[in-house]
Write an enzyme that holds these catalytic residues in place. Structure first.
Site: not given
Ligand SMILES: Cc1cc2nc3c(=O)[nH]c(=O)nc-3n(C[C@H](O)[C@H](O)[C@H](O)COP(=O)(O)OP(=O)(O)OC[C@H]3O[C@@H](n4cnc5c(N)ncnc54)[C@H](O)[C@@H]3O)c2cc1C
Ligand SMILES: CC(C)(COP(=O)(O)OP(=O)(O)OC[C@H]1O[C@@H](n2cnc3c(N)ncnc32)[C@H](O)[C@@H]1OP(=O)(O)O)[C@@H](O)C(=O)NCCC(=O)NCCS
Ligand SMILES: Cc1cc2nc3c(=O)[nH]c(=O)nc-3n(C[C@H](O)[C@H](O)[C@H](O)COP(=O)(O)OP(=O)(O)OC[C@H]3O[C@@H](n4cnc5c(N)ncnc54)[C@H](O)[C@@H]3O)c2cc1C
Ligand SMILES: CC(C)(COP(=O)(O)OP(=O)(O)OC[C@H]1O[C@@H](n2cnc3c(N)ncnc32)[C@H](O)[C@@H]1OP(=O)(O)O)[C@@H](O)C(=O)NCCC(=O)NCCS
Lengths: 568, 568
Positions: B50, B53-54, B292, B295, B297, B301-302, B453
């Site tokens: 437990s 890892n992350c 798996t 039936p 087992i 996970g990974d 928006k």
């Molecule tokens: C550095 C790091 C950062 C990560 N960051 C993220 C993240 O930010 N976000 C995210 O979603 N995921 C992240 N991951 C991935 C995430 O930790 C894994 O996907 C997750 O832990 C997988 O879970 P699990 O139970 O499959 O394996 P694990 O958590 O790895 O656990 C498996 C365990 O089984 C044990 N084991 C293996 N074989 C046997 C065996 N034969 N007998 C007994 N024990 C055994 C191992 O020792 C291990 O402890 C990270 C992983 C690492 C290493």
């Molecule tokens: C500002 C105001 C004139 C908005 O007009 P608007 O042009 O429709 O809105 P935006 O400037 O947000 O632009 C949206 C448009 O740009 C387009 N667009 C945005 N990003 C884009 C991108 N990366 N590529 C191509 N098009 C894009 C959108 O598709 C949308 O167009 P569509 O409606 O024709 O599809 C109007 O909303 C207004 O008066 N607002 C002030 C008041 C208010 O909203 N008060 C309450 C909140 S404080």
């Protein structure tokens, strides 16, 4: 005949849009992109168009340093980029549906505009609560740039006129909704002492009470004085010139400044007078293409009626995202472009309250209760990323599920990662996902970002267990019944127990449970066992042990964490 | 007969689990929660169970300050909380499927364990690249706590033994995948100069080249020297005792320390020797319940084979989230609990590289190309929250869609908000959403968190336009053809144009286009017009204007932004 000639020889479609901000200007922009040749006129009663209403509180706080940053466009920039004819200071006063013509009041007179297609995007108007003296000059709202300017001036004056040695100037904010809370944060940031007055029994009423309690703590920690479950009744001037807000509980609050934000209602007078179909609550009725009861008129934004995705209830959702997208859809429709069906709304919303974030999507518990929809609620208090990685903040998530597992709504409060989870859950809601689906979501995990079992997966796991009987739950609101009829078993550590517990609970750390089952049996005397721990994880383990031993046991949803927040 | 008696009189199910980390221990924990009476033995060859890892790279960097923080549980804590019989130092060497028995090597001999149900969670083994001298003592990998200890020691020694006045010690990291990049970041953080060697032509091969270029910039900005498109060939000691890594391009890199991480393969020898069905690539074959070909087992996970949600390809996905959830599902299955069908994998993954985040979900462009799946790619370079709110960071999103609009994959790079968008997109992928669905997602918006928006909605909008012909696109890889056969029209501002542009392009800011269409027609001489701007927004507007005037025009997907990153 070239394509150009064909295009220009068609009569130019005349599109008139009432309201030049979120919904209206999005419609105008999209309409132009779909039809280079249309004549597009935008009529806006105010002085500004395309301004960031949502940025007003952050301009008040100073976080957005320049007021100009709020102006995303001007009539001239919209003319240059999109060839729009934008008229500020034009208030549309009537629609002649027969002649397809609107009349606008403007400086120096009125003007008529004919349309082939008319879009109504008039937004909402602030609800005026029944408070005597609401027109007092100290009372403000915060919906427009002129409103902002007025509040800025009032804040500056209050800070400037403060007697040397006197405390901070006093602001009273009435209404603890999203915008009210943003106003509170801004005013505190400017150095004012803020009293927050809310009629509901908790801040941010769309949030369930248990999560709102966490926001209340955050507000209090930043010096805000809360007045919950009371209403403001009058704003009056005392003989000495000071202004006072009188509350329903008898409190009088001195106020240099009052900001009122108790919600909005659709701005539908114009539509009503034109005989368009409205809802009972005065929102403009539209079809899936945003078309009103008049086929030449579309309506979008805060002014229209929408259907809630979960409850099916009709209402309005005054939020910028829906307004923008509805504007786009109306333009698609009137241009004959393919439209996507209007989605029912989820009401996804979010607010920052000092260091905390609160967000909601779908139906909350009280809405489900009052709609008579059966649900099971689950709570997860999890780290916002892997606990072994520094800086993990506790994330409080609450989600409700139908008996068949379908997600109905979710809410979150915390210092980090709330927005991400609510967006994922909003996407899941849109896809009508179930607890099983949440359990299987494959979200991005590396230690700085999340957990191998993310908090959203956890919501799915817990809901699966609660719904399939693996982990029957009990809920904080059942506390009294539970204490009367069950044995309360607290499986936290001795330290946690010592720091606060329920009287009469049996305390027995979960790691000792397997060896001390007889004690539980003896104390239970045949009653069921209501287990609790801090968050619900250890009590779940305990419930499994107890049930494995043939003892009827349930786990406190959300644990002491949730229970305590409901008791403060 | 009481329920207790019934429960205890049943023969206790014997569950044996091979591998005590992500998948194995998740299975063990869930199995216990579903069956209080089972006898659960976890056999782990290593010294630790437990462990995170992350977290290894972050312990190397010192960000996780205590190595103990990586140990989420010990055999004794697992015994206390979950009544698991956890044996470290037990390497399972064979499975006797007939007798339902495994044999483990342990200190002082071997031991047999009988099972009713066996779960294989052996994880993966590091791929050993064909490098001479891979067993050199300076060469390390980073998969376990002992690996970490060894690298820590090597780093400490290199820092300690450095001559006064000499530069930073030199590390060579071979393999620029997720873990390789994390190792690079950690070693730089510890004060080493790092050479990063990658056989592919860009860092983080699962990422499309255009986004990898942004990571490469970030690495270079932090002093990392990149060696792309080359392989390490030998690790040798010079006469003076210094170690050298020889690259295929003739470079010799002096190295105080070498870390190799070029990927993993399923640890399936045990399964293979037991005659379980394996894939051609040596992954253990399992059904939707992780069972798996035997039936009795299960495997998780990974080590197991999974099917990719988009391409349908079979492979393995060595990530913690899937491993954890597969462990849970295997426990459900062997306990007779309701199981949810195993979802195809999306391969959602994320990595932090100094101040940047890169994340992927679904299929990338090169996978789609080699799988022969037709797709349209769209790019959005948007702010991670409202542009008018301070601190908006540019978010670079790339997403691919099928001709019918279905999302196929997405990637993102940026300084903030990438994880949120990829999680939303991973959820959308799981729900088989389309461009239309993305356009309609109702995500949480307030200025500090997003935009009315959101960038994800924008992906939907842009894909709709690209797919329905509103905005035909051209792509960076078509550059040569386009220059040969079309007029390139650059609609950026004069300053942007001056800072870098394509030779032979006509420059004409988009705001002037309507008045200068004749110039475009003259320059195009009947050819189509390939428009470009910085990100694709203004070129889209220009395309609409041009097409409105009957001129065939396309917009450069991703604009100068994407083009430039592919040219560096
Ligand atoms: C550095 C790091 C950062 C990560 N960051 C993220 C993240 O930010 N976000 C995210 O979603 N995921 C992240 N991951 C991935 C995430 O930790 C894994 O996907 C997750 O832990 C997988 O879970 P699990 O139970 O499959 O394996 P694990 O958590 O790895 O656990 C498996 C365990 O089984 C044990 N084991 C293996 N074989 C046997 C065996 N034969 N007998 C007994 N024990 C055994 C191992 O020792 C291990 O402890 C990270 C992983 C690492 C290493
Ligand atoms: C500002 C105001 C004139 C908005 O007009 P608007 O042009 O429709 O809105 P935006 O400037 O947000 O632009 C949206 C448009 O740009 C387009 N667009 C945005 N990003 C884009 C991108 N990366 N590529 C191509 N098009 C894009 C959108 O598709 C949308 O167009 P569509 O409606 O024709 O599809 C109007 O909303 C207004 O008066 N607002 C002030 C008041 C208010 O909203 N008060 C309450 C909140 S404080
Ligand atoms: C302070 C504040 C903060 C907010 N924060 C958020 C947030 O964080 N997230 C979020 O999603 N939403 C937020 N909102 C709500 C969001 O701004 C609105 O939902 C959105 O602007 C509604 O768009 P709309 O086009 O319907 O109306 P509006 O954007 O309000 O535009 C309507 C326009 O129509 C004009 N008009 C009305 N009647 C007439 C007439 N007869 N003739 C001419 N013109 C007329 C009005 O003057 C107004 O300018 C906030 C709103 C405010 C006020
Ligand atoms: C730590 C380890 C033993 C996990 O075991 P686990 O108990 O299944 O996982 P967690 O501690 O996350 O708890 C999840 C359980 O708590 C439950 N739970 C979580 N929050 C809850 C709440 N608020 N209320 C009730 N139950 C809750 C979940 O439903 C789940 O139980 P279930 O699977 O029976 O439904 C195992 O994952 C492991 O060894 N991990 C370390 C290695 C690793 O994962 N490496 C890769 C990533 S670095």
């Amino acid at each position: 005949m070239t394509a150009t000639a064909a295009a220009t020889s068609r009569p130019r479609k005349r599109i008139v849009i009432v309201g030049g901000v979120a919904g209206g200007m999005s419609a105008a922009a999209r309409a132009r992109r779909l039809d280079e040749h249309a004549k597009i006129v935008v009529l806006e009663q105010g002085e500004y168009v395309s301004f960031a209403n949502c940025g007003l509180p952050y301009s008040l706080s100073g976080e957005i340093s320049s007021r100009e940053d709020l102006l995303l466009h001007t009539p001239s920039s919209l003319s240059r980029t999109l060839n729009l004819d934008v008229r500020t200071g034009h208030r549309v006063t009537s629609i002649d549906r027969e002649r397809c013509e609107v009349t606008a009041n403007r400086a120096g007179g009125t003007e008529r505009f004919s349309y082939d297609a008319l879009i109504l995007a008039p937004g909402a108007v602030a609800v005026r609560p029944p408070i005597d003296g609401l027109d007092h000059p100290a009372v403000h709202t915060l919906r427009t740039i002129p409103d902002l300017d007025a509040v800025q001036e009032a804040v500056a004056a209050a800070l400037r006129d403060r007697e040397p040695g006197a405390g901070a100037p006093q602001a009273v904010v009435i209404g603890a909704g999203f915008i009210g809370l943003e106003a509170v944060e801004a005013l505190v940031g400017r150095g004012l002492h803020v009293h927050l007055v809310e009629l509901a029994d908790h801040v941010l009423p769309p949030l369930d009470a248990e999560l709102a309690a966490l926001l209340a703590q955050e507000l209090t920690a930043h010096g805000v004085t809360l007045h919950l479950g009371v209403s403001a009744q009058a704003v009056t001037d005392a003989a000495d010139g000071t202004t006072t807000v009188a509350l329903s509980d008898g409190t009088d609050l001195p106020a240099d400044l009052v900001v009122v934000n108790v919600g909005v209602r659709p701005a539908s007078t114009l539509a009503e007078e034109a005989g368009l179909e409205l809802s009972a609550r005065g929102a403009i009725r539209v079809d899936g293409d945003q078309r009103t009861s008049d086929p030449h008129i579309w309506a979008v934004g805060d002014a229209v009626e929408v259907r809630h995705a979960v409850t099916g209830a009709l209402g309005s959702v005054p939020l910028a995202g829906p307004a923008n997208r509805q504007g786009r859809r109306a333009a698609d429709s009137l241009s004959g472009h393919r439209t996507t069906p209007q989605q029912r709304v989820l009401g996804t919303a979010i607010v920052r309250v000092f260091g905390m974030t609160a967000a909601v999507t779908g139906a909350n518990q009280s809405t489900l209760r009052s709609a008579g929809i059966e649900y099971e609620v689950v709570r997860v208090h999890a780290g916002h990323h892997a606990g072994y990685f520094p800086g993990a903040e506790q994330l409080h998530l609450v989600a409700s599920f139908a008996p068949d597992g379908r997600l109905l709504g979710a809410q979150g409060v915390g210092r980090d990662g709330v927005d991400k989870r609510i967006d994922v859950l909003a996407t899941a809601l849109r896809a009508e996902m179930t607890a099983d689906d949440l359990a299987e979501l494959e979200l991005a995990y590396a230690p700085p970002y999340g957990s191998a079992k993310d908090a959203v997966n956890m919501l799915g796991f817990v809901a699966q267990n609660a719904l399939d009987g693996t982990m029957p739950q009990w809920h904080p609101e059942e506390l009294e019944q539970v204490r009367a009829h069950s044995l309360v078993l607290d499986v936290r550590s001795a330290e946690e127990y010592a720091a606060g517990h329920l009287d009469g609970a049996l305390h027995l750390p979960h790691t000792e449970l397997r060896d001390r089952l007889d004690e539980v049996r003896a104390a239970a005397r045949g009653r069921s066992v209501a287990v609790l721990c801090a968050s619900g994880v250890r009590s779940y383990l305990a419930v499994r042990i107890l049930r494995g031993a043939g003892i009827d046991a349930r786990s406190l949803s959300g644990g002491w964490n949730t229970l305590r927040s409901l008791q403060t």
